[in-house]
Design a protein around this motif. Structure first.
Motif, PDB file in Angstrom:
ATOM      1  N   LYS A  13       0.853  -1.190   0.000  1.00  8.59           N
ATOM      2  CA  LYS A  13       0.000   0.000   0.000  1.00  8.59           C
ATOM      3  C   LYS A  13       0.892   1.245   0.000  1.00  8.59           C
ATOM      4  O   LYS A  13       1.911   1.287   0.678  1.00  8.59           O
ATOM      5  CB  LYS A  13      -0.934   0.008   1.209  1.00  8.59           C
ATOM      6  CG  LYS A  13      -2.010  -1.055   1.116  1.00  8.59           C
ATOM      7  CD  LYS A  13      -3.041  -0.927   2.212  1.00  8.59           C
ATOM      8  CE  LYS A  13      -2.543  -1.606   3.449  1.00  8.59           C
ATOM      9  NZ  LYS A  13      -3.547  -1.712   4.506  1.00  8.59           N
ATOM     10  N   GLY A  14       0.490   2.230  -0.789  1.00 12.88           N
ATOM     11  CA  GLY A  14       1.241   3.478  -0.874  1.00 12.88           C
ATOM     12  C   GLY A  14       2.384   3.434  -1.879  1.00 12.88           C
ATOM     13  O   GLY A  14       3.048   4.439  -2.098  1.00 12.88           O
ATOM     14  N   GLN A  15       2.626   2.290  -2.494  1.00 14.62           N
ATOM     15  CA  GLN A  15       3.705   2.159  -3.467  1.00 14.62           C
ATOM     16  C   GLN A  15       3.128   2.089  -4.873  1.00 14.62           C
ATOM     17  O   GLN A  15       2.104   1.460  -5.102  1.00 14.62           O
ATOM     18  CB  GLN A  15       4.536   0.919  -3.167  1.00 14.62           C
ATOM     19  CG  GLN A  15       5.171   0.981  -1.784  1.00 14.62           C
ATOM     20  CD  GLN A  15       6.018  -0.233  -1.482  1.00 14.62           C
ATOM     21  OE1 GLN A  15       6.662  -0.778  -2.359  1.00 14.62           O
ATOM     22  NE2 GLN A  15       6.005  -0.656  -0.232  1.00 14.62           N
ATOM     23  N   ASN A  16       3.800   2.757  -5.796  1.00 15.30           N
ATOM     24  CA  ASN A  16       3.329   2.794  -7.181  1.00 15.30           C
ATOM     25  C   ASN A  16       4.236   1.973  -8.078  1.00 15.30           C
ATOM     26  O   ASN A  16       5.328   1.576  -7.692  1.00 15.30           O
ATOM     27  CB  ASN A  16       3.265   4.247  -7.668  1.00 15.30           C
ATOM     28  CG  ASN A  16       2.220   5.041  -6.912  1.00 15.30           C
ATOM     29  OD1 ASN A  16       1.123   4.559  -6.669  1.00 15.30           O
ATOM     30  ND2 ASN A  16       2.560   6.251  -6.515  1.00 15.30           N
ATOM     31  N   CYS A  17       3.757   1.748  -9.290  1.00 15.57           N
ATOM     32  CA  CYS A  17       4.475   0.976 -10.303  1.00 15.57           C
ATOM     33  C   CYS A  17       5.923   1.478 -10.396  1.00 15.57           C
ATOM     34  O   CYS A  17       6.147   2.685 -10.387  1.00 15.57           O
ATOM     35  CB  CYS A  17       3.757   1.147 -11.639  1.00 15.57           C
ATOM     36  SG  CYS A  17       4.468   0.179 -12.975  1.00 15.57           S
ATOM     37  N   PRO A  18       6.866   0.592 -10.421  1.00 13.84           N
ATOM     38  CA  PRO A  18       6.774  -0.857 -10.576  1.00 13.84           C
ATOM     39  C   PRO A  18       6.888  -1.630  -9.261  1.00 13.84           C
ATOM     40  O   PRO A  18       6.978  -2.854  -9.276  1.00 13.84           O
ATOM     41  CB  PRO A  18       7.975  -1.178 -11.465  1.00 13.84           C
ATOM     42  CG  PRO A  18       9.023  -0.226 -10.970  1.00 13.84           C
ATOM     43  CD  PRO A  18       8.249   1.045 -10.632  1.00 13.84           C
ATOM     44  N   MET A  19       6.913  -0.938  -8.122  1.00  9.19           N
ATOM     45  CA  MET A  19       7.193  -1.598  -6.842  1.00  9.19           C
ATOM     46  C   MET A  19       6.230  -2.724  -6.478  1.00  9.19           C
ATOM     47  O   MET A  19       6.681  -3.762  -5.983  1.00  9.19           O
ATOM     48  CB  MET A  19       7.288  -0.576  -5.709  1.00  9.19           C
ATOM     49  CG  MET A  19       8.494   0.350  -5.827  1.00  9.19           C
ATOM     50  SD  MET A  19      10.072  -0.500  -6.155  1.00  9.19           S
ATOM     51  CE  MET A  19      10.254  -1.456  -4.673  1.00  9.19           C
TER      52      MET A  19
END
Length: 84
Positions: A13-19
């Motif tokens: 949660k809170g992480q965007n692509c690509p993470m």
């Protein structure tokens, strides 16, 4: 599908692509054949990204994807089974 049936849960949660995909792959490597990995994300792009990753990974089977709201925030849950 619920967390009780997942062998491991990854919270991205809170992480965007690509993470989300990178962390999913890392956690999936630690899951044994027959077990299910749950990924919890807030990035709506994770729906297509994780689906695409699972389709291109020989030992991954995407069982389910769910969209929910928790605390006013959209949450996306992905369930991926490691096949033999």
């Amino acid at each position: 599908m619920s967390t009780e049936t997942a062998a491991k849960t990854v919270d991205v949660k809170g992480q965007n692509c690509p993470m989300p995909v990178i962390k999913t792959k890392g956690a999936f490597d630690d899951v044994s054949a027959g077990e299910t990995l749950e990924v919890v994300a807030t990035d709506s792009g994770s729906l297509s990204d994780i689906k695409g990753w699972a389709e291109s990974t020989a030992d991954a089977e995407l069982l389910d994807q769910q969209e929910t709201t928790e605390g006013g925030e959209d949450v996306y849950k992905h369930y991926i089974k490691k096949v033999e």
